[in-house]
Design a protein around this motif. Structure first.
Motif, PDB file in Angstrom:
ATOM      1  N   THR A   1       0.820  -1.218   0.000  1.00 57.02           N
ATOM      2  CA  THR A   1       0.000   0.000   0.000  1.00 57.02           C
ATOM      3  C   THR A   1       0.848   1.259   0.000  1.00 57.02           C
ATOM      4  O   THR A   1       0.507   2.239  -0.667  1.00 57.02           O
ATOM      5  CB  THR A   1      -0.936  -0.006   1.224  1.00 57.02           C
ATOM      6  OG1 THR A   1      -1.596  -1.265   1.294  1.00 57.02           O
ATOM      7  CG2 THR A   1      -1.961   1.101   1.130  1.00 57.02           C
TER       8      THR A   1
ATOM      9  N   ARG B   1       8.984 -12.208   0.708  1.00 59.79           N
ATOM     10  CA  ARG B   1       8.294 -11.378   1.699  1.00 59.79           C
ATOM     11  C   ARG B   1       6.975 -10.852   1.138  1.00 59.79           C
ATOM     12  O   ARG B   1       5.962 -10.797   1.830  1.00 59.79           O
ATOM     13  CB  ARG B   1       9.198 -10.209   2.138  1.00 59.79           C
ATOM     14  CG  ARG B   1       8.551  -9.385   3.217  1.00 59.79           C
ATOM     15  CD  ARG B   1       9.540  -8.530   3.985  1.00 59.79           C
ATOM     16  NE  ARG B   1       8.859  -7.886   5.107  1.00 59.79           N
ATOM     17  CZ  ARG B   1       9.400  -6.953   5.869  1.00 59.79           C
ATOM     18  NH1 ARG B   1      10.641  -6.561   5.639  1.00 59.79           N
ATOM     19  NH2 ARG B   1       8.718  -6.427   6.853  1.00 59.79           N
TER      20      ARG B   1
ATOM     21  N   GLU C   1       3.380 -11.516   2.874  1.00 63.26           N
ATOM     22  CA  GLU C   1       2.733 -10.390   3.553  1.00 63.26           C
ATOM     23  C   GLU C   1       1.671  -9.676   2.729  1.00 63.26           C
ATOM     24  O   GLU C   1       0.757  -9.077   3.300  1.00 63.26           O
ATOM     25  CB  GLU C   1       3.790  -9.366   3.997  1.00 63.26           C
ATOM     26  CG  GLU C   1       4.665  -9.901   5.118  1.00 63.26           C
ATOM     27  CD  GLU C   1       5.456  -8.803   5.808  1.00 63.26           C
ATOM     28  OE1 GLU C   1       5.458  -7.658   5.338  1.00 63.26           O
ATOM     29  OE2 GLU C   1       6.081  -9.126   6.842  1.00 63.26           O
TER      30      GLU C   1
ATOM     31  N   ARG D   1      -2.822 -10.603   0.768  1.00 61.46           N
ATOM     32  CA  ARG D   1      -4.159 -10.094   1.107  1.00 61.46           C
ATOM     33  C   ARG D   1      -4.608  -8.943   0.209  1.00 61.46           C
ATOM     34  O   ARG D   1      -5.785  -8.610   0.180  1.00 61.46           O
ATOM     35  CB  ARG D   1      -4.187  -9.626   2.559  1.00 61.46           C
ATOM     36  CG  ARG D   1      -3.157  -8.557   2.847  1.00 61.46           C
ATOM     37  CD  ARG D   1      -3.133  -8.172   4.324  1.00 61.46           C
ATOM     38  NE  ARG D   1      -1.804  -7.662   4.687  1.00 61.46           N
ATOM     39  CZ  ARG D   1      -1.479  -7.259   5.883  1.00 61.46           C
ATOM     40  NH1 ARG D   1      -2.355  -7.301   6.847  1.00 61.46           N
ATOM     41  NH2 ARG D   1      -0.270  -6.808   6.143  1.00 61.46           N
ATOM     42  N   PHE D   2      -3.675  -8.306  -0.491  1.00 61.09           N
ATOM     43  CA  PHE D   2      -4.033  -7.177  -1.348  1.00 61.09           C
ATOM     44  C   PHE D   2      -4.327  -7.602  -2.784  1.00 61.09           C
ATOM     45  O   PHE D   2      -4.695  -6.766  -3.613  1.00 61.09           O
ATOM     46  CB  PHE D   2      -2.929  -6.116  -1.335  1.00 61.09           C
ATOM     47  CG  PHE D   2      -2.671  -5.553   0.041  1.00 61.09           C
ATOM     48  CD1 PHE D   2      -3.667  -4.834   0.705  1.00 61.09           C
ATOM     49  CD2 PHE D   2      -1.466  -5.746   0.680  1.00 61.09           C
ATOM     50  CE1 PHE D   2      -3.440  -4.313   1.977  1.00 61.09           C
ATOM     51  CE2 PHE D   2      -1.228  -5.232   1.948  1.00 61.09           C
ATOM     52  CZ  PHE D   2      -2.226  -4.522   2.601  1.00 61.09           C
TER      53      PHE D   2
ATOM     54  N   ALA E   1      -4.206  -5.433  11.551  1.00 61.62           N
ATOM     55  CA  ALA E   1      -3.896  -6.839  11.272  1.00 61.62           C
ATOM     56  C   ALA E   1      -4.545  -7.283   9.968  1.00 61.62           C
ATOM     57  O   ALA E   1      -3.964  -8.045   9.198  1.00 61.62           O
ATOM     58  CB  ALA E   1      -4.369  -7.725  12.422  1.00 61.62           C
TER      59      ALA E   1
ATOM     60  N   ARG F   1      -5.794  -5.230   7.284  1.00 69.16           N
ATOM     61  CA  ARG F   1      -5.470  -4.495   6.051  1.00 69.16           C
ATOM     62  C   ARG F   1      -4.064  -3.919   6.028  1.00 69.16           C
ATOM     63  O   ARG F   1      -3.646  -3.338   5.027  1.00 69.16           O
ATOM     64  CB  ARG F   1      -6.445  -3.316   5.877  1.00 69.16           C
ATOM     65  CG  ARG F   1      -7.894  -3.744   5.891  1.00 69.16           C
ATOM     66  CD  ARG F   1      -8.805  -2.559   5.645  1.00 69.16           C
ATOM     67  NE  ARG F   1     -10.120  -2.769   6.259  1.00 69.16           N
ATOM     68  CZ  ARG F   1     -11.106  -1.887   6.245  1.00 69.16           C
ATOM     69  NH1 ARG F   1     -10.924  -0.715   5.666  1.00 69.16           N
ATOM     70  NH2 ARG F   1     -12.256  -2.141   6.831  1.00 69.16           N
ATOM     71  N   GLY F   2      -3.353  -4.044   7.146  1.00 67.56           N
ATOM     72  CA  GLY F   2      -2.028  -3.418   7.218  1.00 67.56           C
ATOM     73  C   GLY F   2      -2.134  -1.981   7.685  1.00 67.56           C
ATOM     74  O   GLY F   2      -3.198  -1.349   7.596  1.00 67.56           O
TER      75      GLY F   2
ATOM     76  N   THR G   1      -0.734   0.893   6.572  1.00 64.99           N
ATOM     77  CA  THR G   1      -0.882   1.970   5.583  1.00 64.99           C
ATOM     78  C   THR G   1      -2.286   2.049   5.018  1.00 64.99           C
ATOM     79  O   THR G   1      -2.821   3.143   4.823  1.00 64.99           O
ATOM     80  CB  THR G   1       0.137   1.783   4.443  1.00 64.99           C
ATOM     81  OG1 THR G   1       1.430   1.560   5.011  1.00 64.99           O
ATOM     82  CG2 THR G   1       0.187   3.009   3.556  1.00 64.99           C
ATOM     83  N   ALA G   2      -2.884   0.892   4.766  1.00 65.18           N
ATOM     84  CA  ALA G   2      -4.203   0.878   4.129  1.00 65.18           C
ATOM     85  C   ALA G   2      -5.333   1.139   5.125  1.00 65.18           C
ATOM     86  O   ALA G   2      -6.484   1.291   4.725  1.00 65.18           O
ATOM     87  CB  ALA G   2      -4.431  -0.463   3.422  1.00 65.18           C
TER      88      ALA G   2
ATOM     89  N   ARG H   1       0.249  -9.803  15.102  1.00 62.53           N
ATOM     90  CA  ARG H   1       0.496  -9.597  13.682  1.00 62.53           C
ATOM     91  C   ARG H   1       0.994  -8.176  13.415  1.00 62.53           C
ATOM     92  O   ARG H   1       1.897  -7.955  12.598  1.00 62.53           O
ATOM     93  CB  ARG H   1      -0.780  -9.873  12.871  1.00 62.53           C
ATOM     94  CG  ARG H   1      -0.531  -9.757  11.391  1.00 62.53           C
ATOM     95  CD  ARG H   1      -1.590 -10.431  10.541  1.00 62.53           C
ATOM     96  NE  ARG H   1      -1.185 -10.406   9.141  1.00 62.53           N
ATOM     97  CZ  ARG H   1      -1.968 -10.760   8.132  1.00 62.53           C
ATOM     98  NH1 ARG H   1      -3.195 -11.200   8.385  1.00 62.53           N
ATOM     99  NH2 ARG H   1      -1.541 -10.698   6.894  1.00 62.53           N
TER     100      ARG H   1
ATOM    101  N   GLU I   1       4.527  -7.341  11.612  1.00 60.85           N
ATOM    102  CA  GLU I   1       4.486  -6.829  10.241  1.00 60.85           C
ATOM    103  C   GLU I   1       4.606  -5.320  10.122  1.00 60.85           C
ATOM    104  O   GLU I   1       5.063  -4.814   9.096  1.00 60.85           O
ATOM    105  CB  GLU I   1       3.188  -7.281   9.554  1.00 60.85           C
ATOM    106  CG  GLU I   1       3.168  -8.775   9.290  1.00 60.85           C
ATOM    107  CD  GLU I   1       2.092  -9.181   8.301  1.00 60.85           C
ATOM    108  OE1 GLU I   1       1.251  -8.348   7.953  1.00 60.85           O
ATOM    109  OE2 GLU I   1       2.112 -10.357   7.889  1.00 60.85           O
TER     110      GLU I   1
ATOM    111  N   ARG J   1       7.971  -1.748  10.963  1.00 59.24           N
ATOM    112  CA  ARG J   1       8.735  -0.895  10.032  1.00 59.24           C
ATOM    113  C   ARG J   1       8.121   0.492   9.860  1.00 59.24           C
ATOM    114  O   ARG J   1       8.792   1.404   9.387  1.00 59.24           O
ATOM    115  CB  ARG J   1       8.859  -1.577   8.679  1.00 59.24           C
ATOM    116  CG  ARG J   1       7.509  -1.875   8.040  1.00 59.24           C
ATOM    117  CD  ARG J   1       7.666  -2.653   6.736  1.00 59.24           C
ATOM    118  NE  ARG J   1       6.460  -3.456   6.517  1.00 59.24           N
ATOM    119  CZ  ARG J   1       6.280  -4.224   5.464  1.00 59.24           C
ATOM    120  NH1 ARG J   1       7.207  -4.319   4.550  1.00 59.24           N
ATOM    121  NH2 ARG J   1       5.164  -4.913   5.339  1.00 59.24           N
ATOM    122  N   PHE J   2       6.836   0.643  10.214  1.00 64.88           N
ATOM    123  CA  PHE J   2       6.188   1.941  10.042  1.00 64.88           C
ATOM    124  C   PHE J   2       6.282   2.817  11.276  1.00 64.88           C
ATOM    125  O   PHE J   2       5.817   3.970  11.262  1.00 64.88           O
ATOM    126  CB  PHE J   2       4.718   1.750   9.648  1.00 64.88           C
ATOM    127  CG  PHE J   2       4.534   1.005   8.361  1.00 64.88           C
ATOM    128  CD1 PHE J   2       4.997   1.549   7.161  1.00 64.88           C
ATOM    129  CD2 PHE J   2       3.933  -0.243   8.336  1.00 64.88           C
ATOM    130  CE1 PHE J   2       4.848   0.865   5.965  1.00 64.88           C
ATOM    131  CE2 PHE J   2       3.781  -0.940   7.146  1.00 64.88           C
ATOM    132  CZ  PHE J   2       4.241  -0.384   5.958  1.00 64.88           C
TER     133      PHE J   2
END
Lengths: 228, 228
Positions: free
Chosen positions: A30, A107, A111, A114-115, B25, B27-28, B30-31, B107, B111, B114-115
């Motif tokens: 994203t 990776r 990871e 899902r997108f 968890a 959508r991550g 960023t999204a 999760r 994951e 890093r942000f």
DNA sequence: CCTACCGATCGGTAGG
DNA sequence: CCTACCGATCGGTAGG
């Protein structure tokens, strides 16, 4: 008659997929921009869109390519016709080498699946399932009792955990090389597999437990942790 | 004198962190949008910003909270004063239970670290390192030769791989429960650890290899895969 | 506490 | 007519 693609088309495409995989692996799908992908490839955005339909297609090409390589690896090992233990060692060794050589793609596969859009996601997940099944059936060849308890697949997932997680922390310039890690995974699995017990609660274990009780046999399957 | 916080402040904050962790968890980071977090919590966006400074702070609170709980778990096991093997079993059992009870936070921790902004990221990574060290030193207690070869930590990372990866595929309503999986990890590790060999190439192995050669002792450390 | 709205930047595509 | 691109800018939406 359609004009043939430019001579460098495939090379350019591979370079774009590799650069995009590096950005996706670093920042996630994203947060990666198509402007960023284009810049990393040294091409304009319209040129980038000549190789991919859209951003989802870019992700799909990376994920599909990687999972197809993994499936090809399984086919190669299948063709060797090895006994279960040698086959398992060969699978682990080849997968660790493949992961080490395609860390970014790996990776992204683990990871960013899902997108993917539904059709592409199904395709990729089907490929992953076939790969997991190859490991699970090999483990089942070594321990048919675990396979009867539906534990061969969870065990295969533990092996994938060791392998997949490795490439979140392992550095190719570090003190441990990837073949040494592959050896550790092999040794841990080959050495530990005889110690794994059929779990209580699963259908197969319950059936055999009852059978054991009926036959007056001690029920060792109830212990989930070995006593020492 | 400052106005005291509302009686339900902490409960509301926990609810917001839990709802945000669920979205991160799924959508991550960023999204996930702050509008989405506010809607999931049933609060307005300005209310959400009463509990968190910004989006990065929301992520930092989730990650810090989870890693602090893991560190507390290690302290509890430390206090029990167990021998290495029992200590390792207890660590694995408690971590698997903690992961099963905080899947979203887990999760996010694995994951989305890093942000985090640099200061928060350092804090979280330091906590994770202390947790890994607790596992590595326990493994080192069982196999001092591996620790001398700097292999106890890679081995601990393989164990974290099994545990972490489990919660990418395991479903609480599935056929295998989390304690059965914890038992499998324990059995695989306890059973497999004696089979793991000191790797060639590491500093410790090289030193002992030379010592062994000097003493006329066979150099078994050179084999990375056991022959059968 | 809400609606309304900002500076910026996103993915994707127009004309040439 | 085709392709393979470029510079410029579109309509929508993000965090705040």
């Amino acid at each position: 008659m359609a004009r043939p693609r430019s001579a460098g088309y495939d090379e350019q495409r591979e370079q774009i997929l590799a650069a995009a995989a590096a950005l996706f692996a670093l920042r996630g799908y994203t947060a990666t921009t198509m402007n960023g992908v284009a810049a990393a490839c040294g091409v304009s955005k319209p040129t980038l869109y000549h190789y991919v339909r859209d951003k989802h297609d870019l992700l799909a090409q990376i994920a599909r390519g990687h999972v197809q390589r993994l499936e090809a690896l399984v086919s190669e090992v299948d063709a060797a016709g090895l006994a279960p233990e040698a086959r398992l060692r060969e699978l682990i060794s080849r997968f660790m080498a493949a992961y080490a050589g395609a860390r970014n793609e790996h990776r992204v596969l683990t990871e960013d699946v899902r997108f993917l859009e539904p059709a592409a996601r199904s395709e990729v997940l089907d490929g992953q399932r076939r790969v997991v099944d190859a490991f699970a059936s090999t483990i089942g060849g070594l321990r048919p009792d675990l396979e009867a308890d539906a534990l061969a697949k969870p065990l295969a997932m533990l092996v994938f955990g060791m392998m997949n997680w490795t490439f979140t922390w392992w550095r190719s310039d570090g003190a441990v090389d990837s073949s040494a890690l592959a050896a550790m995974v092999q040794q841990l699995l080959t050495g530990g597999l005889p110690a794994v017990q059929a779990a209580r609660g699963s259908a197969g274990a319950a059936l055999r437990r009852n059978a054991a009780v009926d036959a007056g046999v001690p029920d060792v399957g109830r212990r989930t942790v070995p006593e020492r």
